[in-house]
Design an enzyme around this catalytic site. Structure first.
Site, PDB file in Angstrom:
ATOM      1  N   GLY A   1      -0.304   6.218  -5.715  1.00 41.52           N
ATOM      2  CA  GLY A   1      -1.173   6.832  -6.721  1.00 41.52           C
ATOM      3  C   GLY A   1      -0.557   7.039  -8.087  1.00 41.52           C
ATOM      4  N   SER A   2       0.485   6.255  -8.442  1.00 39.65           N
ATOM      5  CA  SER A   2       1.105   6.492  -9.753  1.00 39.65           C
ATOM      6  C   SER A   2       0.166   6.094 -10.905  1.00 39.65           C
ATOM      7  CB  SER A   2       2.446   5.776  -9.871  1.00 39.65           C
ATOM      8  OG  SER A   2       2.275   4.387  -9.828  1.00 39.65           O
ATOM      9  N   ASN A   3      -0.642   5.076 -10.703  1.00 37.63           N
ATOM     10  CA  ASN A   3      -1.599   4.709 -11.759  1.00 37.63           C
ATOM     11  C   ASN A   3      -2.686   5.769 -11.901  1.00 37.63           C
ATOM     12  OD1 ASN A   3      -1.067   1.942 -13.019  1.00 37.63           O
ATOM     13  ND2 ASN A   3      -0.650   1.602 -10.845  1.00 37.63           N
TER      14      ASN A   3
ATOM     15  N   MET B   1      -5.953  -1.943  -1.424  1.00 41.04           N
ATOM     16  CA  MET B   1      -5.443  -3.151  -0.774  1.00 41.04           C
ATOM     17  C   MET B   1      -6.530  -3.946  -0.049  1.00 41.04           C
ATOM     18  SD  MET B   1      -2.466  -3.169  -1.863  1.00 41.04           S
ATOM     19  CE  MET B   1      -1.640  -4.448  -0.912  1.00 41.04           C
ATOM     20  N   ARG B   2      -7.762  -3.823  -0.510  1.00 42.30           N
ATOM     21  CA  ARG B   2      -8.847  -4.586   0.103  1.00 42.30           C
ATOM     22  C   ARG B   2      -9.658  -5.298  -0.980  1.00 42.30           C
ATOM     23  NH1 ARG B   2      -9.545  -2.963   5.484  1.00 42.30           N
ATOM     24  NH2 ARG B   2      -7.976  -1.379   5.896  1.00 42.30           N
TER      25      ARG B   2
ATOM     26  N   ILE C   1     -12.886  -6.412  -2.860  1.00 42.00           N
ATOM     27  CA  ILE C   1     -14.208  -5.821  -3.100  1.00 42.00           C
ATOM     28  C   ILE C   1     -15.231  -6.958  -3.117  1.00 42.00           C
ATOM     29  CG2 ILE C   1     -15.598  -4.651  -4.866  1.00 42.00           C
ATOM     30  CD1 ILE C   1     -13.639  -2.746  -3.666  1.00 42.00           C
TER      31      ILE C   1
ATOM     32  N   ASN D   1      -9.462  -3.426 -12.125  1.00 38.40           N
ATOM     33  CA  ASN D   1      -8.299  -3.512 -11.231  1.00 38.40           C
ATOM     34  C   ASN D   1      -7.058  -3.740 -12.077  1.00 38.40           C
ATOM     35  OD1 ASN D   1      -6.886  -3.735  -8.718  1.00 38.40           O
ATOM     36  ND2 ASN D   1      -6.808  -5.942  -9.038  1.00 38.40           N
TER      37      ASN D   1
ATOM     38  N   HIS E   1      -3.195  -5.479 -11.800  1.00 40.31           N
ATOM     39  CA  HIS E   1      -2.436  -6.417 -10.974  1.00 40.31           C
ATOM     40  C   HIS E   1      -1.041  -6.585 -11.582  1.00 40.31           C
ATOM     41  CE1 HIS E   1      -1.801  -9.694  -8.189  1.00 40.31           C
ATOM     42  NE2 HIS E   1      -1.236 -10.352  -9.194  1.00 40.31           N
TER      43      HIS E   1
HETATM   44  C1  GRF Z   1       0.362  -1.222  -8.515  1.00 38.63           C
HETATM   45  O1  GRF Z   1       1.620  -1.797  -8.697  1.00 38.63           O
HETATM   46  C2  GRF Z   1      -0.740  -2.219  -8.793  1.00 38.63           C
HETATM   47  O2  GRF Z   1      -0.341  -3.243  -9.631  1.00 38.63           O
HETATM   48  C3  GRF Z   1      -1.053  -2.795  -7.442  1.00 38.63           C
HETATM   49  O3  GRF Z   1      -0.818  -1.739  -6.546  1.00 38.63           O
HETATM   50  C4  GRF Z   1       0.131  -0.830  -7.080  1.00 38.63           C
HETATM   51  C5  GRF Z   1      -0.429   0.559  -6.949  1.00 38.63           C
HETATM   52  O4  GRF Z   1       0.517   1.545  -7.215  1.00 38.63           O
HETATM   53  N1  GRF Z   1      -2.403  -3.312  -7.450  1.00 38.63           N
HETATM   54  P1  GRF Z   1       0.072   3.054  -7.298  1.00 38.63           P
HETATM   55  O5  GRF Z   1      -0.566   3.421  -5.966  1.00 38.63           O
HETATM   56  O6  GRF Z   1      -0.856   3.221  -8.449  1.00 38.63           O
HETATM   57  O7  GRF Z   1       1.371   3.812  -7.502  1.00 38.63           O
END
Ligand code: GRF
Length: 211
Positions: free
Chosen positions: A17-19, A97-98, A100, A114, A116
């Site tokens: 969940g860092s993003n 991780m799925r 859509i 999204n 990436h």
């Molecule tokens: C990120 O590196 C993103 O690029 C990928 O999954 C990771 C998610 O990281 N799709 P976080 O859960 O937001 O820390």
């Protein structure tokens, strides 16, 4: 900024969940006119759910159903309902991780983002940082794009470049890409919230004209 101007964001993720944290913090500092109103995960103990609860944001685990790489139909319907009931205008995938598919995309046309960890269209799919490192590229980075039916193929909205250093391992490269992600994602959500990127159902306008 008033609530009237805020875009309602729902975040969907499977991991740490860092993003999500970067976006939620930018919103709470009023750098983005956005309210993160709901966080959903297909992983019951995902860090993203805990981060949301700590911030007082509604967080729910919704089981993904019988498939490994996508949501089954019943589960997909539950995700759509939860997001709609919360009034979500923009769906932000953050480490979900799925893949859509159809009904979800149709429920939020051009309103699903999204992130990436590569400069798309290079290195779609899993462990993109490792693919880039193994390929020997000198620059990689991260990409925010609208989600479409393909895997990591939707229209690109924003990118950040990350150089590959001679001493890098896949892990050290991944760490620097994630730092870049935490800058890029809030910046893109801000552009959508301010209306400088067209998002279906949301007017495009000049942010300087806002009351
Ligand atoms: C990120 O590196 C993103 O690029 C990928 O999954 C990771 C998610 O990281 N799709 P976080 O859960 O937001 O820390």
């Amino acid at each position: 900024m008033t609530d009237r101007q805020s875009i309602k964001v729902g975040v969907v993720g499977s991991g740490k969940g860092s993003n999500f944290v970067a976006i939620a913090e930018a919103a709470s500092r009023n750098e983005i006119p956005a309210d993160v109103v709901l966080v959903l995960s297909d992983v019951p103990d995902a860090g993203i759910l805990n981060h949301a609860r700590k911030r007082g944001i509604e967080a729910r685990y919704i089981p993904p159903g019988k498939f490994r790489t996508r949501l089954d139909e019943a589960s997909e319907e539950l995700y759509i309902q939860a997001l709609r009931q919360a009034g979500v205008e923009l769906v932000v995938l953050a480490g979900f991780m799925r893949i859509i598919k159809g009904a979800f995309l149709r429920a939020f046309p051009r309103r699903i983002l999204n992130i990436h960890p590569s400069l798309l269209p290079a290195f779609p799919g899993l462990q993109a940082w490792r693919q880039a490192w193994e390929h020997g590229v000198k620059f990689t980075g991260c990409t925010v794009h609208f989600v479409d039916e393909g895997m990591d193929t939707g229209p690109i909205i924003g990118q950040r470049v990350v150089p590959v250093m001679s001493g890098d391992t896949p892990e050290s490269l991944h760490e620097r890409i994630q730092v870049a992600e935490r800058e890029l994602y809030p910046a893109v959500v801000a552009r959508i919230a301010f209306g400088t990127i067209a998002c279906e159902g949301r007017r495009t306008f000049d942010p300087t004209q806002r009351a």
